[in-house]
Design an enzyme around this catalytic site. Structure first.
Site, PDB file in Angstrom:
ATOM      1  N   TYR A  82     -31.766 -89.138  11.443  1.00 51.04           N
ATOM      2  CA  TYR A  82     -32.698 -88.111  10.946  1.00 51.04           C
ATOM      3  C   TYR A  82     -33.989 -88.080  11.757  1.00 51.04           C
ATOM      4  O   TYR A  82     -34.847 -87.251  11.520  1.00 51.04           O
ATOM      5  CB  TYR A  82     -32.989 -88.292   9.452  1.00 51.04           C
ATOM      6  CG  TYR A  82     -33.495 -89.659   9.032  1.00 51.04           C
ATOM      7  CD1 TYR A  82     -34.820 -90.023   9.239  1.00 51.04           C
ATOM      8  CD2 TYR A  82     -32.644 -90.575   8.419  1.00 51.04           C
ATOM      9  CE1 TYR A  82     -35.282 -91.268   8.851  1.00 51.04           C
ATOM     10  CE2 TYR A  82     -33.095 -91.824   8.032  1.00 51.04           C
ATOM     11  CZ  TYR A  82     -34.413 -92.167   8.249  1.00 51.04           C
ATOM     12  OH  TYR A  82     -34.861 -93.403   7.874  1.00 51.04           O
ATOM     13  N   LYS A  83     -34.135 -88.976  12.723  1.00 55.64           N
ATOM     14  CA  LYS A  83     -35.330 -88.964  13.568  1.00 55.64           C
ATOM     15  C   LYS A  83     -35.043 -88.094  14.799  1.00 55.64           C
ATOM     16  O   LYS A  83     -34.944 -86.891  14.677  1.00 55.64           O
ATOM     17  CB  LYS A  83     -35.728 -90.395  13.917  1.00 55.64           C
ATOM     18  CG  LYS A  83     -36.190 -91.163  12.654  1.00 55.64           C
ATOM     19  CD  LYS A  83     -36.434 -92.645  12.859  1.00 55.64           C
ATOM     20  CE  LYS A  83     -36.908 -93.267  11.539  1.00 55.64           C
ATOM     21  NZ  LYS A  83     -36.802 -94.716  11.510  1.00 55.64           N
TER      22      LYS A  83
HETATM   23  C1  LIG Z   1     -36.732 -95.433  10.241  1.00 56.45           C
HETATM   24  C2  LIG Z   1     -36.308 -96.824  10.379  1.00 56.45           C
HETATM   25  C3  LIG Z   1     -35.442 -97.415   9.441  1.00 56.45           C
HETATM   26  C4  LIG Z   1     -34.991 -96.641   8.239  1.00 56.45           C
HETATM   27  O1  LIG Z   1     -33.999 -97.301   7.525  1.00 56.45           O
HETATM   28  P1  LIG Z   1     -33.131 -96.548   6.427  1.00 56.45           P
HETATM   29  O2  LIG Z   1     -32.433 -97.616   5.720  1.00 56.45           O
HETATM   30  O3  LIG Z   1     -32.191 -95.634   7.165  1.00 56.45           O
HETATM   31  O4  LIG Z   1     -34.070 -95.775   5.549  1.00 56.45           O
HETATM   32  C5  LIG Z   1     -35.024 -98.712   9.685  1.00 56.45           C
HETATM   33  N1  LIG Z   1     -35.437 -99.408  10.765  1.00 56.45           N
HETATM   34  C6  LIG Z   1     -36.286 -98.868  11.660  1.00 56.45           C
HETATM   35  C7  LIG Z   1     -36.708 -99.664  12.867  1.00 56.45           C
HETATM   36  C8  LIG Z   1     -36.759 -97.580  11.485  1.00 56.45           C
HETATM   37  O5  LIG Z   1     -37.624 -97.061  12.360  1.00 56.45           O
END
Ligand SMILES: *Cc1c(COP(=O)(O)O)cnc(C)c1O
Length: 411
Positions: free
Chosen positions: A221-222
């Site tokens: 989603y990024k």
């Molecule tokens: C955005 C991000 C996440 C997000 O984790 P989710 O479990 O998918 O919400 C995890 N680790 C890093 C390094 C991130 O930048």
């Protein structure tokens, strides 16, 4: 000094310029938060509507076979694999980073039963650390989470380490680890290596096979624009796939899920890492979101990302040093990912004031204002304008307003 005209001409010469038209972006908005939630690719709405009307609505349960719903997580995994230097059948799209990391950590710990350390760094994203802590509590067998500064990871890879679990690009500062060198170091010490590619996939070229990583996770989603809560992904080196067990041994990872055996028997290959039923509407959205990547040259993407980041750093620093704004993370662009952050006094209020002027970035405690640079839809002129607006806000103290200080739940 770069002028706005220079930026407009760089945009005209940009080989990726046409990509911007593939996204829905509100007019007059400068969106520098695609590292938190990527923009909406135009073809997603149609695909999701079709999945709802023509598949779910019209063919109901038959869709699992007729529309290949069951295989989509694996097929999308193959599409993501191309963006992260992984061979086909080594990636699956499923669950969240947190859950996928848990599965891989559990598997890795089992492969090193005589070792008691999980090594990570203090710059890692908190959920990664929380999942390590939770697993250690659950296993209750004298495991330790060793946390060191990002600069000291190297020296901390000793022979008691079972697994090194790091995020390539620091979510706050943009500082980038050397994946190849650290993976080699981990292997030389007999440890396994897990990479989190949350701020790498779609942001810069990644070479999982080349650096011989054992495992990786990442989100879509990024920079991959899969939509809010889109499924994450997980990579397992092919020769390890049939030798590890997921601690979340659900039926989607079973060798014969529709035999409905009472006993768990793991599937062969990457699908072993699946757990339960996936959110097919979100998977369909992700599948169509990935279309924008089909012909993208990642070296080109990186060149543009570096140029945009360098421009932003130069413009913000030269105009705002007097306000105490300083670059976070390394100055050498090669040691950075694709977002730029600054330490900024009153950073929260400054970011709220920016957002009020339609420049969207985000704030990361304690004092960081952060800007995601997404080369598929960010223009040079956006960067120039964002730096100019930030300068106006600081010069005129426009942030100094009670409505910009009130903290919201999501920053
Ligand atoms: C955005 C991000 C996440 C997000 O984790 P989710 O479990 O998918 O919400 C995890 N680790 C890093 C390094 C991130 O930048």
């Amino acid at each position: 000094m770069t002028t706005r005209e220079d930026c407009l001409s760089r945009d005209r010469a940009d080989p990726l310029a046409a990509k911007r038209a593939l996204f829905t972006l509100p007019e007059n908005l400068i969106y520098l938060d695609g590292n938190s939630l990527g923009a909406l690719p135009r073809n997603v709405a149609k695909r999701v509507a079709e999945t709802i009307d023509r598949q779910w609505g019209a063919t109901l349960i038959k869709s699992w076979n007729e529309h290949d719903w069951f295989d989509l997580p694996r097929k999308i995994g193959d599409r993501i694999a191309k963006l992260i230097g992984a061979p086909s059948a080594s990636v699956v799209a499923c669950d969240t980073i947190s859950v996928n990391l848990y599965k891989l950590l559990g598997a890795a710990i089992h492969l090193r039963p005589d070792r008691r350390v999980i090594l990570s760094d203090s710059g890692n994203f908190p959920t990664d650390l929380y999942m390590m802590q939770g697993l250690i509590r659950l296993l209750d067998r004298d495991l330790e989470l060793r946390l060191v500064d990002p600069e000291h990871v190297d020296a901390a890879i000793t022979e008691d380490v079972a697994v090194v679990s790091l995020t390539e690009v620091d979510y706050r500062t943009g500082r980038r680890h050397d994946m190849k060198r650290l993976t080699e170091k981990a292997h030389a010490a007999g440890a396994l290596m897990i990479w989190d590619l949350a701020h790498s996939a779609g942001a810069l070229p990644v070479d999982l096979a080349g650096c011989k990583a054992d495992f990786a996770v990442g989100c879509t989603y990024k920079y991959l624009n899969g939509g809010p809560g889109a499924p994450a992904f997980l990579y397992v080196r092919p020769d390890l796939q049939d030798h590890i067990e997921s601690p979340l041994s659900g039926w989607w990872g079973h060798a014969a899920p529709f035999a409905f055996d009472t006993d768990y028997r793991p599937a062969q290959g990457i699908v072993r890492q699946q757990c339960g039923t996936q959110a097919i509407l979100a998977i369909a959205a992700l599948d169509s979101a990935l279309d924008v990547w089909d012909d993208v040259d990642l070296a080109e993407l990186r060149r543009k990302s570096e140029a945009l980041c360098e421009l932003f750093i130069a413009e913000v620093e030269s105009r705002n040093a007097k306000h105490g704004v300083t670059l976070a993370g390394p100055r050498d662009i090669r040691e950075r990912g694709s977002h730029v952050s600054f330490h900024c006094p009153e950073g929260y209020a400054v970011m709220q004031a920016l957002i009020a002027q339609d420049v969207i970035g985000d704030f990361r405690a304690p004092d960081i204002i952060r800007f995601g640079i997404t080369p598929l839809y960010t223009r040079f002129v956006d960067i120039w304008d964002a730096a100019a607006i930030l300068t106006r806000i600081l010069d005129q103290r426009l942030w100094d307003d009670p409505r910009f200080r009130a903290r919201k739940a999501v920053t």
